[in-house]
Motif scaffolding. Structure first.
Motif, PDB file in Angstrom:
ATOM      1  N   ARG A   1       0.832  -1.207   0.000  1.00 32.18           N
ATOM      2  CA  ARG A   1       0.000   0.000   0.000  1.00 32.18           C
ATOM      3  C   ARG A   1       0.863   1.252   0.000  1.00 32.18           C
ATOM      4  NH1 ARG A   1      -2.295  -4.022   2.695  1.00 32.18           N
ATOM      5  NH2 ARG A   1      -4.485  -4.557   2.232  1.00 32.18           N
ATOM      6  N   THR A   2       1.980   1.185   0.701  1.00 33.17           N
ATOM      7  CA  THR A   2       2.925   2.307   0.679  1.00 33.17           C
ATOM      8  C   THR A   2       3.485   2.503  -0.731  1.00 33.17           C
ATOM      9  OG1 THR A   2       3.562   1.862   2.984  1.00 33.17           O
ATOM     10  CG2 THR A   2       5.055   3.224   1.676  1.00 33.17           C
ATOM     11  N   ALA A   3       3.814   1.387  -1.387  1.00 33.45           N
ATOM     12  CA  ALA A   3       4.337   1.458  -2.757  1.00 33.45           C
ATOM     13  C   ALA A   3       3.285   2.022  -3.713  1.00 33.45           C
ATOM     14  CB  ALA A   3       4.778   0.069  -3.219  1.00 33.45           C
ATOM     15  N   SER A   4       2.019   1.649  -3.501  1.00 30.27           N
ATOM     16  CA  SER A   4       0.957   2.174  -4.377  1.00 30.27           C
ATOM     17  C   SER A   4       0.758   3.668  -4.151  1.00 30.27           C
ATOM     18  CB  SER A   4      -0.349   1.402  -4.151  1.00 30.27           C
ATOM     19  OG  SER A   4      -0.872   1.658  -2.868  1.00 30.27           O
ATOM     20  N   GLU A   5       0.956   4.132  -2.900  1.00 29.29           N
ATOM     21  CA  GLU A   5       0.864   5.564  -2.622  1.00 29.29           C
ATOM     22  C   GLU A   5       1.961   6.331  -3.364  1.00 29.29           C
ATOM     23  OE1 GLU A   5       1.026   5.887   1.593  1.00 29.29           O
ATOM     24  OE2 GLU A   5      -0.974   5.024   1.909  1.00 29.29           O
ATOM     25  N   LEU A   6       3.146   5.717  -3.455  1.00 26.08           N
ATOM     26  CA  LEU A   6       4.239   6.330  -4.216  1.00 26.08           C
ATOM     27  C   LEU A   6       3.874   6.410  -5.706  1.00 26.08           C
ATOM     28  CD1 LEU A   6       7.344   4.596  -2.587  1.00 26.08           C
ATOM     29  CD2 LEU A   6       6.713   7.007  -2.397  1.00 26.08           C
ATOM     30  N   ALA A   7       3.241   5.356  -6.193  1.00 24.35           N
ATOM     31  CA  ALA A   7       2.823   5.344  -7.598  1.00 24.35           C
ATOM     32  C   ALA A   7       1.833   6.464  -7.864  1.00 24.35           C
ATOM     33  CB  ALA A   7       2.215   3.987  -7.955  1.00 24.35           C
ATOM     34  N   VAL A   8       0.899   6.677  -6.948  1.00 19.47           N
ATOM     35  CA  VAL A   8      -0.083   7.755  -7.089  1.00 19.47           C
ATOM     36  C   VAL A   8       0.616   9.109  -7.078  1.00 19.47           C
ATOM     37  CG1 VAL A   8      -2.039   8.906  -6.007  1.00 19.47           C
ATOM     38  CG2 VAL A   8      -1.956   6.406  -6.064  1.00 19.47           C
ATOM     39  N   GLU A   9       1.577   9.261  -6.188  1.00 17.38           N
ATOM     40  CA  GLU A   9       2.300  10.536  -6.057  1.00 17.38           C
ATOM     41  C   GLU A   9       3.019  10.907  -7.350  1.00 17.38           C
ATOM     42  OE1 GLU A   9       5.925  12.505  -3.392  1.00 17.38           O
ATOM     43  OE2 GLU A   9       4.946  10.654  -2.717  1.00 17.38           O
ATOM     44  N   TYR A  10       3.551   9.899  -8.049  1.00 20.30           N
ATOM     45  CA  TYR A  10       4.298  10.170  -9.284  1.00 20.30           C
ATOM     46  C   TYR A  10       3.443   9.994 -10.543  1.00 20.30           C
ATOM     47  CZ  TYR A  10       8.552  10.279  -6.476  1.00 20.30           C
ATOM     48  OH  TYR A  10       9.517  10.618  -5.552  1.00 20.30           O
TER      49      TYR A  10
ATOM     50  N   LYS B   1       0.150   4.836 -13.340  1.00 21.27           N
ATOM     51  CA  LYS B   1      -0.996   3.931 -13.343  1.00 21.27           C
ATOM     52  C   LYS B   1      -0.502   2.483 -13.240  1.00 21.27           C
ATOM     53  CE  LYS B   1      -4.071   4.883 -16.426  1.00 21.27           C
ATOM     54  NZ  LYS B   1      -4.748   4.982 -17.752  1.00 21.27           N
ATOM     55  N   THR B   2      -1.199   1.665 -12.461  1.00 20.27           N
ATOM     56  CA  THR B   2      -0.775   0.279 -12.261  1.00 20.27           C
ATOM     57  C   THR B   2      -1.890  -0.693 -12.622  1.00 20.27           C
ATOM     58  OG1 THR B   2       0.684   0.969 -10.447  1.00 20.27           O
ATOM     59  CG2 THR B   2       0.192  -1.385 -10.639  1.00 20.27           C
ATOM     60  N   TYR B   3      -1.578  -1.577 -13.577  1.00 18.39           N
ATOM     61  CA  TYR B   3      -2.465  -2.696 -13.899  1.00 18.39           C
ATOM     62  C   TYR B   3      -1.936  -3.923 -13.163  1.00 18.39           C
ATOM     63  CZ  TYR B   3      -4.310   0.143 -17.733  1.00 18.39           C
ATOM     64  OH  TYR B   3      -4.899   1.140 -18.464  1.00 18.39           O
ATOM     65  N   THR B   4      -2.791  -4.580 -12.418  1.00 22.02           N
ATOM     66  CA  THR B   4      -2.360  -5.757 -11.665  1.00 22.02           C
ATOM     67  C   THR B   4      -2.998  -7.015 -12.251  1.00 22.02           C
ATOM     68  OG1 THR B   4      -4.157  -5.410 -10.067  1.00 22.02           O
ATOM     69  CG2 THR B   4      -2.009  -4.468  -9.538  1.00 22.02           C
ATOM     70  N   ILE B   5      -2.227  -8.095 -12.260  1.00 25.03           N
ATOM     71  CA  ILE B   5      -2.697  -9.369 -12.813  1.00 25.03           C
ATOM     72  C   ILE B   5      -2.450 -10.471 -11.795  1.00 25.03           C
ATOM     73  CG2 ILE B   5      -2.470 -11.057 -14.677  1.00 25.03           C
ATOM     74  CD1 ILE B   5      -1.350  -8.822 -16.432  1.00 25.03           C
TER      75      ILE B   5
ATOM     76  N   ILE C   1      -4.615  -1.866  -5.137  1.00 25.92           N
ATOM     77  CA  ILE C   1      -3.496  -1.177  -5.806  1.00 25.92           C
ATOM     78  C   ILE C   1      -3.946  -0.593  -7.141  1.00 25.92           C
ATOM     79  CG2 ILE C   1      -1.250  -1.524  -6.914  1.00 25.92           C
ATOM     80  CD1 ILE C   1      -0.673  -3.673  -4.773  1.00 25.92           C
ATOM     81  N   ALA C   2      -4.680  -1.402  -7.915  1.00 25.12           N
ATOM     82  CA  ALA C   2      -5.141  -0.945  -9.225  1.00 25.12           C
ATOM     83  C   ALA C   2      -6.101   0.235  -9.100  1.00 25.12           C
ATOM     84  CB  ALA C   2      -5.806  -2.100  -9.972  1.00 25.12           C
ATOM     85  N   ASP C   3      -7.055   0.141  -8.193  1.00 26.84           N
ATOM     86  CA  ASP C   3      -8.036   1.216  -8.007  1.00 26.84           C
ATOM     87  C   ASP C   3      -7.372   2.504  -7.544  1.00 26.84           C
ATOM     88  OD1 ASP C   3     -10.039  -0.508  -8.754  1.00 26.84           O
ATOM     89  OD2 ASP C   3     -10.651  -1.009  -6.713  1.00 26.84           O
ATOM     90  N   ALA C   4      -6.421   2.386  -6.635  1.00 28.72           N
ATOM     91  CA  ALA C   4      -5.759   3.577  -6.080  1.00 28.72           C
ATOM     92  C   ALA C   4      -4.965   4.335  -7.130  1.00 28.72           C
ATOM     93  CB  ALA C   4      -4.850   3.173  -4.920  1.00 28.72           C
ATOM     94  N   THR C   5      -4.405   3.599  -8.093  1.00 33.42           N
ATOM     95  CA  THR C   5      -3.524   4.233  -9.082  1.00 33.42           C
ATOM     96  C   THR C   5      -4.226   4.531 -10.407  1.00 33.42           C
ATOM     97  OG1 THR C   5      -2.776   2.061  -9.861  1.00 33.42           O
ATOM     98  CG2 THR C   5      -1.481   3.104  -8.110  1.00 33.42           C
TER      99      THR C   5
END
Length: 335
Positions: A211-220, A223-227, A265-269
């Protein structure tokens, strides 16, 4: 002569219908102009065979050919040279984070999860000629396999070389894999940055929370697609290593994928979560991602037209000149 030629005024070819009409008129007129003389006997006349009367029809043929050539010239034959220049107006940087833990050797996808993924991902890469792509491997820890690059040959070679090994610590550190991918993309100048994160398990190790990593993705703005990769229920997976051969022993194991985490993760980003339960579904997922992430390409076409009517006019002129010359010399006595 007409290869690569197009006609600007194609409708003028309808004038060619005048040619069969002219032929019919010529035949009709020729019959009326031919006189007949009936005689009881030809004895006393010296017969001489002459080919000139038969060849006089060449004059009419020359005129018809000249007419057909002039109509073709009026139709404006042209050759077109088209040159194309493409400009990528909106590039995408894509980082593929791939789980390489031992469970990726499970045989619910053929020949196993990892090889199935490599085959599909290879096709995906080939379909993104205008984007930069990089690879991250992760299990219990993570590292960059290939930095973001536009050289698809390097990416494809790196993807092909991905295999399970014991160098990377065992386990599934989803947070570590995502964080490494974010770190590789955060300084990208591309207008669109995308991570494709694939795993077949649950986050059970690593010192970075997903979740911390996904927050970093949002900050920068990444977009993240998860499979989630793996069939529903039980799968034939590695359970132990034979001490004598060093080979994996396989057994039926319950497939566990933290779908709630991957969806979060996908929804957040701003991405999307997918579940691949077989080879076909995995291909469909990458096709959908390929459609969702389109690179805008501006294409410029330059047309260079060259007129080709001159040879037709010259040839028509030569035929008419030939007809006139023959009419007033060789065939003067017949016309």
């Amino acid at each position: 002569m007409l290869e690569g030629i197009q006609f600007l005024n194609k409708e003028l070819f309808w004038l060619l219908l005048a040619i069969p009409v002219a032929i019919a008129w010529y035949v009709f007129k020729n019959k009326k102009q031919t006189a007949t003389l009936k005689m009881s006997s030809l004895k006393g006349f010296k017969l001489t065979a002459s080919w000139l009367p038969k060849l006089r029809h060449l004059l009419f043929v020359c005129r018809l050919l000249a007419l057909a050539l002039l109509i073709t010239a009026l139709a404006r034959p042209q050759s077109v040279d088209v040159s194309t220049k493409s400009k990528t107006t909106r590039g995408i940087d894509i980082l593929m984070a791939i789980d390489v833990s031992a469970s990726m050797l499970a045989k619910d996808l053929k020949p196993n999860r990892l090889e199935a993924l490599k085959n599909v991902a290879s096709d995906f890469i080939k379909q993104r000629p205008n984007d930069r792509i990089g690879l991250v491997e992760y299990a219990g820890e993570s590292y960059t396999k290939t930095p973001i690059t536009s050289d698809k040959a390097i990416v494809l070679r790196s993807l092909k070389s991905i295999v399970y090994n014991t160098i990377i610590e065992g386990g599934t550190a989803i947070g570590m894999g995502l964080a490494t991918a974010v770190n590789r993309l955060k300084d990208s100048k591309a207008k669109s940055k995308v991570i494709i994160l694939l795993t077949d398990g649950v986050n059970n190790t690593g010192f970075i929370d997903p979740r911390t990593a996904s927050e970093l993705a949002v900050e920068y703005g990444i977009k993240t697609y998860t499979i989630g990769l793996g069939t529903n229920g039980m799968a034939l997976s590695p359970v132990a290593i034979d001490s004598r051969t060093g080979q994996f022993q396989y057994g039926r194991v319950q497939v566990e994928i933290d779908e709630a985490l991957l969806k979060e993760i996908a929804d957040a980003t701003g991405g999307k979560y997918f579940r691949a339960t077989n080879n076909k579904k995995l291909k469909e997922i990458y096709k959908e991602i390929n459609k969702l992430e389109k690179t805008e390409i501006e294409e410029f076409k330059f047309y260079n037209y060259e007129e080709k009517y001159r040879p037709f006019v010259l040839l028509a002129g030569l035929l008419l000149l030939l007809e006139l010359s023959l009419r007033f010399t060789v065939f003067r006595s017949f016309v």
